[in-house]
Design a protein around this motif. Structure first.
Motif, PDB file in Angstrom:
ATOM      1  N   ILE A  43       0.844  -1.199   0.000  1.00 15.44           N
ATOM      2  CA  ILE A  43       0.000   0.000   0.000  1.00 15.44           C
ATOM      3  C   ILE A  43       0.875   1.243   0.000  1.00 15.44           C
ATOM      4  CG2 ILE A  43      -1.710   1.305   1.322  1.00 15.44           C
ATOM      5  CD1 ILE A  43      -2.689  -1.465   2.361  1.00 15.44           C
ATOM      6  N   ALA A  44       1.875   1.272   0.878  1.00 15.18           N
ATOM      7  CA  ALA A  44       2.773   2.426   0.954  1.00 15.18           C
ATOM      8  C   ALA A  44       3.496   2.637  -0.373  1.00 15.18           C
ATOM      9  CB  ALA A  44       3.782   2.241   2.086  1.00 15.18           C
ATOM     10  N   THR A  45       3.949   1.560  -0.981  1.00 16.83           N
ATOM     11  CA  THR A  45       4.656   1.669  -2.258  1.00 16.83           C
ATOM     12  C   THR A  45       3.742   2.219  -3.345  1.00 16.83           C
ATOM     13  OG1 THR A  45       6.129  -0.137  -1.638  1.00 16.83           O
ATOM     14  CG2 THR A  45       5.979   0.382  -3.979  1.00 16.83           C
ATOM     15  N   ALA A  46       2.496   1.789  -3.351  1.00 12.51           N
ATOM     16  CA  ALA A  46       1.551   2.247  -4.377  1.00 12.51           C
ATOM     17  C   ALA A  46       1.173   3.711  -4.204  1.00 12.51           C
ATOM     18  CB  ALA A  46       0.295   1.384  -4.348  1.00 12.51           C
ATOM     19  N   LEU A  47       1.092   4.196  -2.973  1.00 11.13           N
ATOM     20  CA  LEU A  47       0.619   5.555  -2.716  1.00 11.13           C
ATOM     21  C   LEU A  47       1.727   6.566  -2.435  1.00 11.13           C
ATOM     22  CD1 LEU A  47      -2.444   4.705  -0.450  1.00 11.13           C
ATOM     23  CD2 LEU A  47      -2.427   5.178  -2.905  1.00 11.13           C
ATOM     24  N   ALA A  48       2.885   6.108  -2.040  1.00 13.93           N
ATOM     25  CA  ALA A  48       3.974   7.012  -1.654  1.00 13.93           C
ATOM     26  C   ALA A  48       4.367   7.938  -2.795  1.00 13.93           C
ATOM     27  CB  ALA A  48       5.179   6.208  -1.198  1.00 13.93           C
ATOM     28  N   GLY A  49       4.541   9.196  -2.442  1.00 11.23           N
ATOM     29  CA  GLY A  49       4.987  10.194  -3.407  1.00 11.23           C
ATOM     30  C   GLY A  49       3.882  10.871  -4.187  1.00 11.23           C
ATOM     31  N   ARG A  50       2.672  10.378  -4.081  1.00  7.94           N
ATOM     32  CA  ARG A  50       1.551  10.961  -4.835  1.00  7.94           C
ATOM     33  C   ARG A  50       1.044  12.223  -4.161  1.00  7.94           C
ATOM     34  NH1 ARG A  50      -0.199   7.348  -8.794  1.00  7.94           N
ATOM     35  NH2 ARG A  50       0.579   5.255  -8.476  1.00  7.94           N
ATOM     36  N   ARG A  51       0.514  13.100  -4.957  1.00  4.69           N
ATOM     37  CA  ARG A  51       0.033  14.398  -4.499  1.00  4.69           C
ATOM     38  C   ARG A  51      -0.976  14.280  -3.348  1.00  4.69           C
ATOM     39  NH1 ARG A  51       0.173  19.427  -6.266  1.00  4.69           N
ATOM     40  NH2 ARG A  51       1.099  18.907  -8.246  1.00  4.69           N
ATOM     41  N   GLY A  52      -1.894  13.329  -3.414  1.00  3.19           N
ATOM     42  CA  GLY A  52      -2.951  13.199  -2.414  1.00  3.19           C
ATOM     43  C   GLY A  52      -2.524  12.529  -1.120  1.00  3.19           C
ATOM     44  N   PHE A  53      -1.267  12.099  -1.020  1.00  2.00           N
ATOM     45  CA  PHE A  53      -0.780  11.403   0.169  1.00  2.00           C
ATOM     46  C   PHE A  53       0.513  12.041   0.675  1.00  2.00           C
ATOM     47  CE2 PHE A  53      -3.540   8.515  -2.015  1.00  2.00           C
ATOM     48  CZ  PHE A  53      -4.293   7.992  -0.982  1.00  2.00           C
TER      49      PHE A  53
ATOM     50  N   LEU B  41       1.808  12.353   3.526  1.00  2.00           N
ATOM     51  CA  LEU B  41       2.524  11.693   4.615  1.00  2.00           C
ATOM     52  C   LEU B  41       3.613  10.771   4.079  1.00  2.00           C
ATOM     53  CD1 LEU B  41       2.869  10.859   7.605  1.00  2.00           C
ATOM     54  CD2 LEU B  41       1.110   9.143   7.208  1.00  2.00           C
ATOM     55  N   TRP B  42       3.375  10.161   2.930  1.00  2.00           N
ATOM     56  CA  TRP B  42       4.322   9.198   2.386  1.00  2.00           C
ATOM     57  C   TRP B  42       5.089   9.772   1.211  1.00  2.00           C
ATOM     58  CZ3 TRP B  42       0.273   4.747   2.239  1.00  2.00           C
ATOM     59  CH2 TRP B  42       0.160   4.188   3.525  1.00  2.00           C
ATOM     60  N   ALA B  43       6.353   9.366   1.128  1.00  2.00           N
ATOM     61  CA  ALA B  43       7.229   9.770   0.026  1.00  2.00           C
ATOM     62  C   ALA B  43       8.053   8.548  -0.378  1.00  2.00           C
ATOM     63  CB  ALA B  43       8.139  10.913   0.459  1.00  2.00           C
ATOM     64  N   VAL B  44       8.826   8.700  -1.433  1.00  2.00           N
ATOM     65  CA  VAL B  44       9.752   7.658  -1.875  1.00  2.00           C
ATOM     66  C   VAL B  44      11.143   8.274  -1.932  1.00  2.00           C
ATOM     67  CG1 VAL B  44      10.382   6.047  -3.707  1.00  2.00           C
ATOM     68  CG2 VAL B  44       7.971   6.515  -3.251  1.00  2.00           C
ATOM     69  N   VAL B  45      12.092   7.647  -1.254  1.00  2.00           N
ATOM     70  CA  VAL B  45      13.491   8.085  -1.305  1.00  2.00           C
ATOM     71  C   VAL B  45      14.202   7.224  -2.337  1.00  2.00           C
ATOM     72  CG1 VAL B  45      15.649   8.314  -0.025  1.00  2.00           C
ATOM     73  CG2 VAL B  45      13.482   8.814   1.107  1.00  2.00           C
TER      74      VAL B  45
ATOM     75  N   PRO C 283       9.883   3.483   0.215  1.00  2.00           N
ATOM     76  CA  PRO C 283       8.777   4.295   0.727  1.00  2.00           C
ATOM     77  C   PRO C 283       9.034   4.661   2.191  1.00  2.00           C
ATOM     78  CG  PRO C 283       8.077   2.013   0.491  1.00  2.00           C
ATOM     79  CD  PRO C 283       9.482   2.100  -0.030  1.00  2.00           C
ATOM     80  N   VAL C 284       8.775   5.915   2.532  1.00  2.00           N
ATOM     81  CA  VAL C 284       9.014   6.419   3.890  1.00  2.00           C
ATOM     82  C   VAL C 284       7.863   7.332   4.307  1.00  2.00           C
ATOM     83  CG1 VAL C 284      11.542   6.324   3.675  1.00  2.00           C
ATOM     84  CG2 VAL C 284      10.325   8.414   3.052  1.00  2.00           C
ATOM     85  N   ALA C 285       7.762   7.571   5.596  1.00  2.00           N
ATOM     86  CA  ALA C 285       6.793   8.530   6.127  1.00  2.00           C
ATOM     87  C   ALA C 285       7.525   9.836   6.416  1.00  2.00           C
ATOM     88  CB  ALA C 285       6.155   7.992   7.400  1.00  2.00           C
ATOM     89  N   ILE C 286       7.005  10.920   5.896  1.00  2.00           N
ATOM     90  CA  ILE C 286       7.589  12.242   6.093  1.00  2.00           C
ATOM     91  C   ILE C 286       7.045  12.845   7.391  1.00  2.00           C
ATOM     92  CG2 ILE C 286       7.670  14.603   5.171  1.00  2.00           C
ATOM     93  CD1 ILE C 286       9.332  12.698   3.512  1.00  2.00           C
ATOM     94  N   VAL C 287       7.922  13.455   8.166  1.00  2.00           N
ATOM     95  CA  VAL C 287       7.526  14.149   9.383  1.00  2.00           C
ATOM     96  C   VAL C 287       7.415  15.640   9.047  1.00  2.00           C
ATOM     97  CG1 VAL C 287       8.201  14.736  11.742  1.00  2.00           C
ATOM     98  CG2 VAL C 287       8.726  12.463  10.829  1.00  2.00           C
ATOM     99  N   PRO C 288       6.267  16.254   9.272  1.00  2.00           N
ATOM    100  CA  PRO C 288       6.123  17.693   8.990  1.00  2.00           C
ATOM    101  C   PRO C 288       7.104  18.522   9.830  1.00  2.00           C
ATOM    102  CG  PRO C 288       3.983  16.685   9.392  1.00  2.00           C
ATOM    103  CD  PRO C 288       5.018  15.670   9.758  1.00  2.00           C
ATOM    104  N   THR C 289       7.779  19.469   9.175  1.00  2.00           N
ATOM    105  CA  THR C 289       8.779  20.289   9.865  1.00  2.00           C
ATOM    106  C   THR C 289       8.367  21.756   9.894  1.00  2.00           C
ATOM    107  OG1 THR C 289      10.058  20.749   7.870  1.00  2.00           O
ATOM    108  CG2 THR C 289      10.648  18.764   9.104  1.00  2.00           C
ATOM    109  N   MET C 290       9.079  22.505  10.699  1.00  2.00           N
ATOM    110  CA  MET C 290       8.869  23.946  10.791  1.00  2.00           C
ATOM    111  C   MET C 290       9.509  24.675   9.605  1.00  2.00           C
ATOM    112  SD  MET C 290       7.068  24.236  13.484  1.00  2.00           S
ATOM    113  CE  MET C 290       7.127  25.974  13.818  1.00  2.00           C
ATOM    114  N   SER C 291      10.461  24.039   8.946  1.00  2.00           N
ATOM    115  CA  SER C 291      11.204  24.661   7.856  1.00  2.00           C
ATOM    116  C   SER C 291      10.775  24.097   6.509  1.00  2.00           C
ATOM    117  CB  SER C 291      12.707  24.419   8.039  1.00  2.00           C
ATOM    118  OG  SER C 291      13.413  24.774   6.870  1.00  2.00           O
ATOM    119  N   PRO C 292      10.487  24.959   5.532  1.00  2.00           N
ATOM    120  CA  PRO C 292      10.118  24.460   4.201  1.00  2.00           C
ATOM    121  C   PRO C 292      11.298  23.872   3.428  1.00  2.00           C
ATOM    122  CG  PRO C 292      10.223  26.841   4.184  1.00  2.00           C
ATOM    123  CD  PRO C 292      10.435  26.422   5.610  1.00  2.00           C
TER     124      PRO C 292
END
Length: 119
Positions: free
Chosen positions: A7-17, A19-23, A37-46
């Motif tokens: 599931i993470a592999t299929a959705l990671a990196g997509r605009r609508g998700f 939380l997930w990205a692909v490194v 596939p990884v979970a991104i942690v929201p940061t204070m810095s863009p």
């Protein structure tokens, strides 16, 4: 992990998700290209991308990224080149994270922070 990976592999990196990205990285010994596939942690810095390492600082993909000194991250529907990756402890990671996720980040043994260079 094995149950959620497809599931993470299929959705990671997509605009609508967001939380997930692909490194995208290369094996430091094998030279093999990987997409993790990884979970991104929201940061204070863009300009900072923060990824928790719940299995610790010896996570192979993170060690590969640090050894390469860069990685591409597909996130929110776009691929971003990152530089200066560092593995950091939970206190520093929590300071970078947005307030609503700091309590989670503090409980992880490590995190990796990657920098998005300014154009």
């Amino acid at each position: 992990m094995k149950a959620t990976q497809p599931i993470a592999t299929a959705l990671a990196g997509r605009r609508g998700f967001p939380l997930w990205a692909v490194v995208h990285h290369r094996g430091r010994k094998s030279g093999t290209d990987y997409a993790t596939p990884v979970a991104i942690v929201p940061t204070m810095s863009p300009t900072d991308v923060l990824i928790g390492l719940p299995w610790g600082r010896d996570t192979n993909w993170a060690r590969n990224v640090v050894a390469a000194t860069s990685a591409d991250v597909t996130w929110k529907g776009a691929t971003h080149s990152t530089v200066s990756p560092r593995i950091i402890g939970p206190t520093e990671a929590a300071a970078l994270a947005r307030p609503f996720v700091r309590f989670i980040v503090k409980r992880m043994p490590a995190a990796i922070v990657l920098h998005l260079p300014q154009n």
